[in-house]
Design a protein around this motif. Structure first.
Motif, PDB file in Angstrom:
ATOM      1  N   VAL A   1       0.867   5.324   7.237  1.00 23.63           N
ATOM      2  CA  VAL A   1       0.335   4.689   5.878  1.00 23.63           C
ATOM      3  C   VAL A   1      -0.914   4.374   5.708  1.00 23.63           C
ATOM      4  O   VAL A   1      -1.750   4.739   4.448  1.00 23.63           O
ATOM      5  CB  VAL A   1       1.137   3.715   5.470  1.00 23.63           C
ATOM      6  N   VAL A   2      -1.447   3.595   6.456  1.00 20.33           N
ATOM      7  CA  VAL A   2      -3.295   3.229   6.370  1.00 20.33           C
ATOM      8  C   VAL A   2      -3.796   4.541   6.347  1.00 20.33           C
ATOM      9  O   VAL A   2      -4.964   4.481   5.379  1.00 20.33           O
ATOM     10  CB  VAL A   2      -3.621   2.319   7.520  1.00 20.33           C
ATOM     11  N   THR A   3      -3.723   5.417   7.063  1.00 19.48           N
ATOM     12  CA  THR A   3      -4.385   6.787   7.077  1.00 19.48           C
ATOM     13  C   THR A   3      -4.551   7.434   5.837  1.00 19.48           C
ATOM     14  O   THR A   3      -5.509   7.757   5.095  1.00 19.48           O
ATOM     15  CB  THR A   3      -4.088   7.731   8.204  1.00 19.48           C
ATOM     16  N   ALA A   4      -3.096   7.342   5.098  1.00 22.23           N
ATOM     17  CA  ALA A   4      -3.071   8.141   3.817  1.00 22.23           C
ATOM     18  C   ALA A   4      -3.638   7.058   2.615  1.00 22.23           C
ATOM     19  O   ALA A   4      -4.501   7.910   1.942  1.00 22.23           O
ATOM     20  CB  ALA A   4      -1.625   8.034   3.527  1.00 22.23           C
ATOM     21  N   ALA A   5      -3.709   6.014   2.742  1.00 26.92           N
ATOM     22  CA  ALA A   5      -4.191   5.007   1.831  1.00 26.92           C
ATOM     23  C   ALA A   5      -5.930   5.200   2.010  1.00 26.92           C
ATOM     24  O   ALA A   5      -6.423   5.367   0.814  1.00 26.92           O
ATOM     25  CB  ALA A   5      -3.978   3.598   2.102  1.00 26.92           C
ATOM     26  N   PHE A   6      -6.586   5.349   3.041  1.00 24.95           N
ATOM     27  CA  PHE A   6      -7.849   5.678   3.230  1.00 24.95           C
ATOM     28  C   PHE A   6      -8.206   7.220   2.507  1.00 24.95           C
ATOM     29  O   PHE A   6      -9.355   7.063   1.978  1.00 24.95           O
ATOM     30  CB  PHE A   6      -8.285   5.830   4.569  1.00 24.95           C
ATOM     31  N   GLY A   7      -7.402   7.879   2.579  1.00 27.30           N
ATOM     32  CA  GLY A   7      -7.533   9.322   2.182  1.00 27.30           C
ATOM     33  C   GLY A   7      -7.817   9.238   0.517  1.00 27.30           C
ATOM     34  O   GLY A   7      -8.438   9.686  -0.108  1.00 27.30           O
ATOM     35  N   TRP A   8      -6.634   8.226   0.153  1.00 21.68           N
ATOM     36  CA  TRP A   8      -6.551   8.146  -1.414  1.00 21.68           C
ATOM     37  C   TRP A   8      -7.677   7.580  -2.011  1.00 21.68           C
ATOM     38  O   TRP A   8      -8.393   7.632  -2.978  1.00 21.68           O
ATOM     39  CB  TRP A   8      -5.351   7.343  -1.694  1.00 21.68           C
ATOM     40  N   VAL A   9      -8.295   6.579  -1.061  1.00 24.54           N
ATOM     41  CA  VAL A   9      -9.460   5.655  -1.558  1.00 24.54           C
ATOM     42  C   VAL A   9     -10.751   6.876  -1.694  1.00 24.54           C
ATOM     43  O   VAL A   9     -11.696   6.779  -2.586  1.00 24.54           O
ATOM     44  CB  VAL A   9      -9.691   4.448  -0.731  1.00 24.54           C
ATOM     45  N   ALA A  10     -10.683   7.625  -0.678  1.00 19.93           N
ATOM     46  CA  ALA A  10     -11.714   8.455  -0.471  1.00 19.93           C
ATOM     47  C   ALA A  10     -11.835   9.603  -1.741  1.00 19.93           C
ATOM     48  O   ALA A  10     -12.921   9.652  -2.206  1.00 19.93           O
ATOM     49  CB  ALA A  10     -11.631   9.210   0.755  1.00 19.93           C
ATOM     50  N   LYS A  11     -10.534   9.933  -2.027  1.00 19.98           N
ATOM     51  CA  LYS A  11     -10.560  10.945  -3.222  1.00 19.98           C
ATOM     52  C   LYS A  11     -10.844  10.136  -4.629  1.00 19.98           C
ATOM     53  O   LYS A  11     -11.408  10.626  -5.396  1.00 19.98           O
ATOM     54  CB  LYS A  11      -9.183  11.474  -3.238  1.00 19.98           C
ATOM     55  N   VAL A  12     -10.495   8.697  -4.737  1.00 24.38           N
ATOM     56  CA  VAL A  12     -10.731   8.031  -5.897  1.00 24.38           C
ATOM     57  C   VAL A  12     -12.588   7.828  -5.805  1.00 24.38           C
ATOM     58  O   VAL A  12     -13.184   7.976  -7.013  1.00 24.38           O
ATOM     59  CB  VAL A  12     -10.041   6.523  -5.923  1.00 24.38           C
TER      60      VAL A  12
END
Length: 65
Positions: free
Chosen positions: A19-30
């Motif tokens: 979940v943390v890895t996915a959240a960092f990916g979302w933050v990077a995309k934003v």
């Protein structure tokens, strides 16, 4: 031979890590979207900085008297 099945705490930690890895990916995309679009960059950076300046100026005026 079979792989051992993760149970309990190791499984929980693995899921939290995913979940943390996915959240960092979302933050990077934003972040990429904001940096790539000047209008979004203005609203994400410029407007908060103006609000900060106005708030500091108001606080400076209120401490004067």
């Amino acid at each position: 031979m079979e792989e051992p099945v993760l149970t309990g705490i190791p499984l929980l930690l693995s899921n939290v890590g995913n979940v943390v890895t996915a959240a960092f990916g979302w933050v990077a995309k934003v972040g990429e979207a904001i940096v790539g679009n000047p209008v979004l960059l203005l609203f994400a950076v410029g407007v908060p900085l103006c609000g900060l300046g106005v708030g500091m100026f108001k606080r400076l005026l209120s401490t004067r008297g």
